[in-house]
Motif scaffolding. Structure first.
Motif, PDB file in Angstrom:
ATOM      1  N   TRP A 204       0.833  -1.200   0.000  1.00 36.60           N
ATOM      2  CA  TRP A 204       0.000   0.000   0.000  1.00 36.60           C
ATOM      3  C   TRP A 204       0.875   1.260   0.000  1.00 36.60           C
ATOM      4  CZ3 TRP A 204      -4.712  -0.480   3.861  1.00 36.60           C
ATOM      5  CH2 TRP A 204      -5.396  -1.690   3.604  1.00 36.60           C
ATOM      6  N   LEU A 205       1.902   1.235   0.814  1.00 34.03           N
ATOM      7  CA  LEU A 205       2.771   2.422   0.932  1.00 34.03           C
ATOM      8  C   LEU A 205       3.417   2.779  -0.402  1.00 34.03           C
ATOM      9  CD1 LEU A 205       4.452   1.667   4.377  1.00 34.03           C
ATOM     10  CD2 LEU A 205       2.653   3.364   3.897  1.00 34.03           C
ATOM     11  N   ALA A 206       3.566   1.785  -1.254  1.00 34.05           N
ATOM     12  CA  ALA A 206       4.171   2.025  -2.571  1.00 34.05           C
ATOM     13  C   ALA A 206       3.329   2.970  -3.431  1.00 34.05           C
ATOM     14  CB  ALA A 206       4.364   0.694  -3.300  1.00 34.05           C
ATOM     15  N   HIS A 207       2.086   3.192  -3.022  1.00 36.00           N
ATOM     16  CA  HIS A 207       1.185   4.077  -3.773  1.00 36.00           C
ATOM     17  C   HIS A 207       0.714   5.258  -2.942  1.00 36.00           C
ATOM     18  CE1 HIS A 207       1.180   0.702  -6.506  1.00 36.00           C
ATOM     19  NE2 HIS A 207       0.695  -0.083  -5.560  1.00 36.00           N
ATOM     20  N   ASP A 208       1.415   5.535  -1.871  1.00 37.33           N
ATOM     21  CA  ASP A 208       0.971   6.552  -0.916  1.00 37.33           C
ATOM     22  C   ASP A 208       1.869   7.782  -1.038  1.00 37.33           C
ATOM     23  OD1 ASP A 208       0.995   8.035   1.618  1.00 37.33           O
ATOM     24  OD2 ASP A 208      -0.369   6.451   2.313  1.00 37.33           O
ATOM     25  N   ALA A 209       1.273   8.907  -1.460  1.00 38.82           N
ATOM     26  CA  ALA A 209       2.066  10.101  -1.770  1.00 38.82           C
ATOM     27  C   ALA A 209       2.897  10.571  -0.578  1.00 38.82           C
ATOM     28  CB  ALA A 209       1.156  11.228  -2.248  1.00 38.82           C
ATOM     29  N   SER A 210       2.330  10.532   0.613  1.00 38.14           N
ATOM     30  CA  SER A 210       3.086  11.012   1.772  1.00 38.14           C
ATOM     31  C   SER A 210       4.282  10.114   2.058  1.00 38.14           C
ATOM     32  CB  SER A 210       2.165  11.101   3.001  1.00 38.14           C
ATOM     33  OG  SER A 210       1.156  12.057   2.769  1.00 38.14           O
ATOM     34  N   HIS A 211       4.066   8.807   1.924  1.00 34.30           N
ATOM     35  CA  HIS A 211       5.179   7.867   2.099  1.00 34.30           C
ATOM     36  C   HIS A 211       6.213   8.047   0.990  1.00 34.30           C
ATOM     37  CE1 HIS A 211       7.224   4.169   3.263  1.00 34.30           C
ATOM     38  NE2 HIS A 211       7.243   3.854   1.985  1.00 34.30           N
ATOM     39  N   LEU A 212       5.739   8.193  -0.233  1.00 36.12           N
ATOM     40  CA  LEU A 212       6.659   8.355  -1.368  1.00 36.12           C
ATOM     41  C   LEU A 212       7.458   9.652  -1.255  1.00 36.12           C
ATOM     42  CD1 LEU A 212       4.214   7.188  -4.180  1.00 36.12           C
ATOM     43  CD2 LEU A 212       6.366   6.044  -3.583  1.00 36.12           C
ATOM     44  N   LEU A 213       6.818  10.699  -0.758  1.00 38.18           N
ATOM     45  CA  LEU A 213       7.538  11.970  -0.605  1.00 38.18           C
ATOM     46  C   LEU A 213       8.622  11.827   0.463  1.00 38.18           C
ATOM     47  CD1 LEU A 213       7.898  14.959  -1.284  1.00 38.18           C
ATOM     48  CD2 LEU A 213       6.106  15.490   0.392  1.00 38.18           C
ATOM     49  N   ALA A 214       8.281  11.186   1.562  1.00 35.95           N
ATOM     50  CA  ALA A 214       9.270  11.006   2.633  1.00 35.95           C
ATOM     51  C   ALA A 214      10.463  10.186   2.148  1.00 35.95           C
ATOM     52  CB  ALA A 214       8.607  10.320   3.830  1.00 35.95           C
ATOM     53  N   ALA A 215      10.195   9.245   1.254  1.00 36.78           N
ATOM     54  CA  ALA A 215      11.258   8.341   0.796  1.00 36.78           C
ATOM     55  C   ALA A 215      11.961   8.829  -0.460  1.00 36.78           C
ATOM     56  CB  ALA A 215      10.652   6.959   0.528  1.00 36.78           C
ATOM     57  N   SER A 216      11.470   9.919  -1.052  1.00 38.91           N
ATOM     58  CA  SER A 216      11.986  10.335  -2.366  1.00 38.91           C
ATOM     59  C   SER A 216      13.458  10.760  -2.312  1.00 38.91           C
ATOM     60  CB  SER A 216      11.153  11.501  -2.901  1.00 38.91           C
ATOM     61  OG  SER A 216      11.688  11.935  -4.139  1.00 38.91           O
ATOM     62  N   GLN A 217      14.199  10.301  -3.312  1.00 37.42           N
ATOM     63  CA  GLN A 217      15.596  10.700  -3.463  1.00 37.42           C
ATOM     64  C   GLN A 217      15.749  11.722  -4.578  1.00 37.42           C
ATOM     65  OE1 GLN A 217      18.064   9.706  -1.330  1.00 37.42           O
ATOM     66  NE2 GLN A 217      16.293   8.858  -0.254  1.00 37.42           N
ATOM     67  N   ALA A 218      14.627  12.242  -5.088  1.00 40.38           N
ATOM     68  CA  ALA A 218      14.704  13.206  -6.195  1.00 40.38           C
ATOM     69  C   ALA A 218      15.460  14.461  -5.772  1.00 40.38           C
ATOM     70  CB  ALA A 218      13.303  13.580  -6.658  1.00 40.38           C
ATOM     71  N   GLU A 219      16.266  14.982  -6.675  1.00 47.02           N
ATOM     72  CA  GLU A 219      17.051  16.186  -6.389  1.00 47.02           C
ATOM     73  C   GLU A 219      16.154  17.386  -6.145  1.00 47.02           C
ATOM     74  OE1 GLU A 219      20.242  17.202  -5.918  1.00 47.02           O
ATOM     75  OE2 GLU A 219      20.591  15.043  -5.658  1.00 47.02           O
ATOM     76  N   LYS A 220      15.134  17.519  -7.023  1.00 45.06           N
ATOM     77  CA  LYS A 220      14.253  18.694  -6.931  1.00 45.06           C
ATOM     78  C   LYS A 220      12.839  18.292  -7.305  1.00 45.06           C
ATOM     79  CE  LYS A 220      13.788  23.492  -8.616  1.00 45.06           C
ATOM     80  NZ  LYS A 220      12.355  23.516  -8.914  1.00 45.06           N
ATOM     81  N   LEU A 221      11.909  18.623  -6.462  1.00 48.08           N
ATOM     82  CA  LEU A 221      10.498  18.337  -6.737  1.00 48.08           C
ATOM     83  C   LEU A 221       9.741  19.651  -6.941  1.00 48.08           C
ATOM     84  CD1 LEU A 221       9.879  15.572  -4.033  1.00 48.08           C
ATOM     85  CD2 LEU A 221      10.105  15.239  -6.519  1.00 48.08           C
ATOM     86  N   ASN A 222       8.820  19.642  -7.908  1.00 45.24           N
ATOM     87  CA  ASN A 222       8.011  20.821  -8.182  1.00 45.24           C
ATOM     88  C   ASN A 222       6.545  20.458  -7.961  1.00 45.24           C
ATOM     89  OD1 ASN A 222      10.383  22.193  -9.094  1.00 45.24           O
ATOM     90  ND2 ASN A 222      10.186  21.080 -11.034  1.00 45.24           N
ATOM     91  N   ILE A 223       6.002  20.884  -6.858  1.00 42.80           N
ATOM     92  CA  ILE A 223       4.662  20.443  -6.431  1.00 42.80           C
ATOM     93  C   ILE A 223       3.838  21.630  -5.926  1.00 42.80           C
ATOM     94  CG2 ILE A 223       3.394  19.044  -4.732  1.00 42.80           C
ATOM     95  CD1 ILE A 223       5.700  17.053  -4.746  1.00 42.80           C
ATOM     96  N   LEU A 224       2.608  21.726  -6.437  1.00 43.90           N
ATOM     97  CA  LEU A 224       1.640  22.715  -5.952  1.00 43.90           C
ATOM     98  C   LEU A 224       0.360  21.987  -5.565  1.00 43.90           C
ATOM     99  CD1 LEU A 224       0.479  25.617  -5.587  1.00 43.90           C
ATOM    100  CD2 LEU A 224      -0.116  25.562  -8.027  1.00 43.90           C
ATOM    101  N   VAL A 225      -0.106  22.208  -4.336  1.00 44.79           N
ATOM    102  CA  VAL A 225      -1.331  21.570  -3.859  1.00 44.79           C
ATOM    103  C   VAL A 225      -2.267  22.628  -3.286  1.00 44.79           C
ATOM    104  CG1 VAL A 225      -2.311  19.910  -2.216  1.00 44.79           C
ATOM    105  CG2 VAL A 225      -0.108  19.424  -3.318  1.00 44.79           C
ATOM    106  N   ASP A 226      -3.542  22.565  -3.672  1.00 46.13           N
ATOM    107  CA  ASP A 226      -4.566  23.414  -3.068  1.00 46.13           C
ATOM    108  C   ASP A 226      -5.624  22.540  -2.409  1.00 46.13           C
ATOM    109  OD1 ASP A 226      -4.007  26.205  -3.470  1.00 46.13           O
ATOM    110  OD2 ASP A 226      -4.272  25.887  -5.629  1.00 46.13           O
ATOM    111  N   VAL A 227      -6.036  22.938  -1.224  1.00 45.10           N
ATOM    112  CA  VAL A 227      -7.128  22.258  -0.506  1.00 45.10           C
ATOM    113  C   VAL A 227      -8.035  23.322   0.085  1.00 45.10           C
ATOM    114  CG1 VAL A 227      -7.724  20.573   1.270  1.00 45.10           C
ATOM    115  CG2 VAL A 227      -5.474  20.478   0.198  1.00 45.10           C
ATOM    116  N   GLY A 228      -9.337  23.160  -0.084  1.00 43.63           N
ATOM    117  CA  GLY A 228     -10.283  24.105   0.499  1.00 43.63           C
ATOM    118  C   GLY A 228     -10.528  23.802   1.968  1.00 43.63           C
ATOM    119  N   THR A 229     -10.667  24.854   2.765  1.00 48.35           N
ATOM    120  CA  THR A 229     -10.857  24.607   4.203  1.00 48.35           C
ATOM    121  C   THR A 229     -12.268  24.104   4.528  1.00 48.35           C
ATOM    122  OG1 THR A 229     -11.530  26.901   4.610  1.00 48.35           O
ATOM    123  CG2 THR A 229      -9.177  26.385   4.825  1.00 48.35           C
ATOM    124  N   ASP A 230     -13.219  24.316   3.621  1.00 52.04           N
ATOM    125  CA  ASP A 230     -14.577  23.803   3.855  1.00 52.04           C
ATOM    126  C   ASP A 230     -14.858  22.537   3.051  1.00 52.04           C
ATOM    127  OD1 ASP A 230     -15.159  25.714   5.677  1.00 52.04           O
ATOM    128  OD2 ASP A 230     -16.762  26.677   4.534  1.00 52.04           O
TER     129      ASP A 230
END
Lengths: 292, 292
Positions: A204-230
């Protein structure tokens, strides 16, 4: 491989074409909407994939996402895949909107019951391959990815699994930590046969963005996330952007060059009204990398 | 008069609220979507009505029209009425998508069979009155109108019947000359009992934008119309923009101050992909007059 043209509509100084083709990943026909700005035949254009959420189809983001005008301005093609196989014939696949039809979760199922459910292969491999060979003027060496909710999980997880393939990633109200929230658990426990005993299982963790981000060895990541508070699903604990932030807090200690932004948009909910408000900014974010 | 809040979604730095209320014009409940940009309670905002086409509801333009971001930028409220009464109980009203439910044509029926079909009164009188009294911060003295197809006919005919009430009018693929095309004839012959023997009857011409434009005594008209050249209903002879152009050619000999533009957009069709491509320009056109 033959792309059958189902329909075409002119939009934003380009053409949106719906194609149908027999997917080898799915073992079934699938539809995909492809927007190509004018002139791509003479000067190939970069590509942004949009992955839709639960219950959606290849039409939802196209009809309601508000992406075209900014994509046309920056001469970026848009690709809208479907969200699951259709007509796979799995018992119960149409009974629950959170599983089966409309809920492919952008992974490859290894449970034989769900053998057609290989949306990861379709989106990450087959579509880029098929579309780059179709003579549409799409430059798949300049590829970025975005998505909403389940499709936000798809965008983040595809990107983090193989960041070298994508210039950038963004997401609207993504499921950030699917292995520990009800939506992800419901899908993963059905689609994936886990052999590891850990909880959550490694499969399961192999498909989990938070786990993948923690484990990432990428030199540079370009990520934009928006979440509404409601956002009703934020409140229900399905999205957990704090898990993605926590993974990034750890990562940023050693990777200073990332372009990582996670914004909470006051008062916005989970709907396409939220997406269409911010989608022009997301396209501009990707344009910065796709047209660099 | 009580506006019942059905739903609310934040969008484009404002809120889109769906209201339900008992319409005295229709003698039935009706829904309306109203977008109000932030701050209207402190500084009232001008208003743009969007009239949708056949088969649509108050949701269609809101979900697919792509109007919000530009409206938010210029601080213009948007009002999306429904396209007909719902549940009027007329025999056969749900049998033909071109007549009855979803096809109110923005006129008052004088045929007793269609007694609830008073969409003109609803849109031209009741909604401006009800909404201006609702304390939403809407300044109905600064009102403009737009619409698509049947709603383009609605926008043009409401404007030309009473140009002093509106600052400007625009339309996407409007039915320009309904009294002589199948869509208009089908609606008018059912909704209107004509006492005049002329052909078309005077009772029909009273709702025909091309006729109204030719007869208009307005000092200055502000009109923007877009039609796609690949519009299937243009090709089928339902839209006839040439009739509106002919009326304007005659008028402009004596009225030099009009702001009148009718554009043919190459390759665009009748869909919301066409509308969403040009809707930001239409909002800007109205902003020029609403915020003057």
């Amino acid at each position: 491989m033959s792309l059958e043209k189902v329909s075409a509509n002119r939009v934003a100084n380009g053409v949106l074409t719906k194609y149908k083709f027999p997917s080898t990943s799915l073992g079934l026909d699938t539809n995909v909407n492809v927007y190509v700005p004018d002139g791509a035949d003479k000067s190939p254009v970069p590509v942004l994939f949009y992955l839709a959420g639960l219950t959606c189809t290849e039409d939802t983001g196209a009809q309601k996402g508000g992406l075209f005008n900014m994509a046309g301005k920056h001469r970026i093609a848009l690709v809208f895949p479907d969200t699951s196989p259709r007509g796979a014939g799995v018992e119960g696949e149409d009974d629950d909107w959170q599983l089966g039809t409309g809920a492919g979760f952008y992974i490859n199922a290894n449970n034989p019951k769900w053998k057609h459910y290989n949306m990861y292969d379709l989106v990450a491999k087959e579509l880029p391959d098929v579309l780059s060979k179709a003579g549409l003027g799409l430059d798949m060496s300049r590829l970025s990815i975005t998505g909403h909710s389940m499709g936000g999980h798809g965008a983040l997880s595809l990107y983090l699994k193989d960041p070298a393939r994508f210039k950038s990633c963004s997401a609207f109200a993504p499921i950030c930590n699917p292995s520990v929230v009800p939506w992800g658990q419901g899908a993963f426990s059905n689609y994936l046969v886990a052999k590891t005993k850990s909880s959550p299982p490694a499969e399961w963790l192999a498909h989990d963005a938070s786990h993948l981000l923690a484990a990432s060895q990428a030199e540079k990541l370009n990520i934009l996330v928006d979440v509404g508070t409601d956002d009703q699903f934020l409140k229900a604990g399905q999205l957990t952007p704090e898990a993605l932030e926590a993974a990034y807090e750890e990562r940023k200690k050693s990777r200073k060059s990332d372009d990582f932004t996670l914004r909470r948009q006051e008062g916005y909910d989970h709907s396409y009204y939220f997406i269409s408000t911010f989608s022009p900014e997301h396209v501009e974010f990707h344009a910065k990398y796709l047209n660099a």
